[in-house]
Design an enzyme around this catalytic site. Structure first.
Site, PDB file in Angstrom:
ATOM      1  N   CYS A   7       0.849  -1.201   0.000  1.00  0.00           N
ATOM      2  CA  CYS A   7       0.000   0.000   0.000  1.00  0.00           C
ATOM      3  C   CYS A   7       0.884   1.251   0.000  1.00  0.00           C
ATOM      4  O   CYS A   7       0.576   2.235  -0.683  1.00  0.00           O
ATOM      5  CB  CYS A   7      -0.936   0.006   1.203  1.00  0.00           C
ATOM      6  SG  CYS A   7      -2.388  -1.066   1.012  1.00  0.00           S
ATOM      7  N   HIS A  97      -0.408  -8.493   0.882  1.00  0.00           N
ATOM      8  CA  HIS A  97      -1.216  -7.675  -0.033  1.00  0.00           C
ATOM      9  C   HIS A  97      -1.159  -8.466  -1.335  1.00  0.00           C
ATOM     10  O   HIS A  97      -0.064  -8.642  -1.902  1.00  0.00           O
ATOM     11  CB  HIS A  97      -0.607  -6.272  -0.168  1.00  0.00           C
ATOM     12  CG  HIS A  97      -1.365  -5.342  -1.076  1.00  0.00           C
ATOM     13  ND1 HIS A  97      -1.772  -4.072  -0.701  1.00  0.00           N
ATOM     14  CD2 HIS A  97      -1.787  -5.497  -2.368  1.00  0.00           C
ATOM     15  CE1 HIS A  97      -2.398  -3.489  -1.711  1.00  0.00           C
ATOM     16  NE2 HIS A  97      -2.412  -4.338  -2.744  1.00  0.00           N
ATOM     17  N   HIS A  99      -0.652 -10.268  -4.598  1.00  0.00           N
ATOM     18  CA  HIS A  99       0.222  -9.893  -5.712  1.00  0.00           C
ATOM     19  C   HIS A  99       0.464 -11.098  -6.612  1.00  0.00           C
ATOM     20  O   HIS A  99       0.605 -12.219  -6.138  1.00  0.00           O
ATOM     21  CB  HIS A  99       1.550  -9.321  -5.205  1.00  0.00           C
ATOM     22  CG  HIS A  99       2.250 -10.178  -4.194  1.00  0.00           C
ATOM     23  ND1 HIS A  99       1.899 -10.191  -2.860  1.00  0.00           N
ATOM     24  CD2 HIS A  99       3.276 -11.054  -4.320  1.00  0.00           C
ATOM     25  CE1 HIS A  99       2.679 -11.039  -2.205  1.00  0.00           C
ATOM     26  NE2 HIS A  99       3.527 -11.582  -3.078  1.00  0.00           N
TER      27      HIS A  99
HETATM   28  P1  5GP Z   1       5.670 -13.321  -1.670  1.00  0.00           P
HETATM   29  O1  5GP Z   1       6.688 -14.238  -1.059  1.00  0.00           O
HETATM   30  O2  5GP Z   1       4.797 -12.673  -0.631  1.00  0.00           O
HETATM   31  O3  5GP Z   1       4.878 -13.963  -2.774  1.00  0.00           O
HETATM   32  O4  5GP Z   1       6.502 -12.204  -2.412  1.00  0.00           O
HETATM   33  C1  5GP Z   1       6.797 -10.953  -1.881  1.00  0.00           C
HETATM   34  C2  5GP Z   1       7.810 -10.326  -2.807  1.00  0.00           C
HETATM   35  O5  5GP Z   1       7.894  -8.952  -2.516  1.00  0.00           O
HETATM   36  C3  5GP Z   1       9.221 -10.907  -2.655  1.00  0.00           C
HETATM   37  O6  5GP Z   1       9.623 -11.476  -3.895  1.00  0.00           O
HETATM   38  C4  5GP Z   1      10.074  -9.701  -2.272  1.00  0.00           C
HETATM   39  O7  5GP Z   1      11.332  -9.693  -2.906  1.00  0.00           O
HETATM   40  C5  5GP Z   1       9.215  -8.536  -2.705  1.00  0.00           C
HETATM   41  N1  5GP Z   1       9.378  -7.341  -1.890  1.00  0.00           N
HETATM   42  C6  5GP Z   1       9.361  -7.274  -0.528  1.00  0.00           C
HETATM   43  N2  5GP Z   1       9.512  -6.004  -0.120  1.00  0.00           N
HETATM   44  C7  5GP Z   1       9.628  -5.258  -1.251  1.00  0.00           C
HETATM   45  C8  5GP Z   1       9.812  -3.859  -1.469  1.00  0.00           C
HETATM   46  O8  5GP Z   1       9.894  -3.031  -0.551  1.00  0.00           O
HETATM   47  N3  5GP Z   1       9.884  -3.440  -2.772  1.00  0.00           N
HETATM   48  C9  5GP Z   1       9.785  -4.324  -3.821  1.00  0.00           C
HETATM   49  N4  5GP Z   1       9.879  -3.821  -5.046  1.00  0.00           N
HETATM   50  N5  5GP Z   1       9.608  -5.636  -3.633  1.00  0.00           N
HETATM   51  C10 5GP Z   1       9.532  -6.103  -2.378  1.00  0.00           C
HETATM   52 ZN    ZN Z   2      -1.850  -3.300   1.186  1.00  0.00          ZN
END
Ligand code: 5GP
Ligand code: ZN
Length: 118
Positions: A7, A97, A99
Site C-alpha cells: 500500500c 497484499h 500480488h
Molecule cells: P511473496 O513471497 O509474498 O509472494 O513475495 C513478496 C515479494 O515482494 C518478494 O519477492 C520480495 O522480494 C518482494 N518485496 C518485498 N519487499 C519489497 C519492497 O519493498 N519493494 C519491492 N519492489 N519488492 C519487495
Molecule cells: Zn496493502
C-alpha cells in the site's frame, strides 16, 4: 492498510520501479528478482491474499490476469514466463497484499517449481 508495504508503494511512500499503473492496478519490479524479468501486479485495493477474495473482486482479478501477458512481453518475456500467486503460510506468502509475480526474461527454461517426488 496502514502498515502494508505494498500500500505504501502504491502511494509512493516507498520507492519502487513502476511497470504499469491505472485506476485499479499497480505493477512494479520485485526488489529481489528471481530472473532477468521479475515484476508483480497488485490491486490498489488492499486485499491480503487470495484467501480474502470475494465475489465483488472478480473483475479486478480478471483485469490483473488480462494485463499479465502484455506487460510480460513489454518487459522482455518474448518466449514465455511464469505467473505465481503465493497464498498464506503454506504457499510461502511473505507480503500480505495480494500480488501476482511475473517471472521470465531469460533464455533457459525456468527451474521446476515443485520437483516431482518420484
Ligand atoms: P511473496 O513471497 O509474498 O509472494 O513475495 C513478496 C515479494 O515482494 C518478494 O519477492 C520480495 O522480494 C518482494 N518485496 C518485498 N519487499 C519489497 C519492497 O519493498 N519493494 C519491492 N519492489 N519488492 C519487495
Ligand atoms: Zn496493502
Amino acid at each position: 492498510m496502514e502498515n502494508c508495504i505494498f500500500c505504501k508503494i502504491i502511494k509512493g511512500e516507498i520507492p519502487s520501479k513502476k511497470v504499469y499503473e491505472d485506476a485499479d492496478i499497480f505493477a512494479f519490479h520485485d526488489i529481489h528478482p528471481a530472473a532477468p524479468v521479475h515484476f508483480m501486479l497488485i490491486p490498489k485495493l488492499h486485499i491480503a491474499s487470495l484467501n480474502e477474495v470475494e465475489e465483488k473482486h472478480q473483475d479486478l482479478l480478471g483485469k490483473i490476469m488480462f494485463l499479465v501477458p502484455s506487460l510480460a512481453k513489454e518487459q522482455g518475456c518474448t518466449d514465455g514466463f511464469r505467473t505465481i500467486i503465493n497464498t498464506g503460510r503454506v504457499g510461502g506468502q511473505e507480503v500480505y497484499h495480494l500480488h501476482a509475480h511475473v517471472i521470465g526474461g531469460g533464455t533457459e527454461r525456468l527451474p521446476v517449481m515443485i520437483p516431482n517426488p518420484s
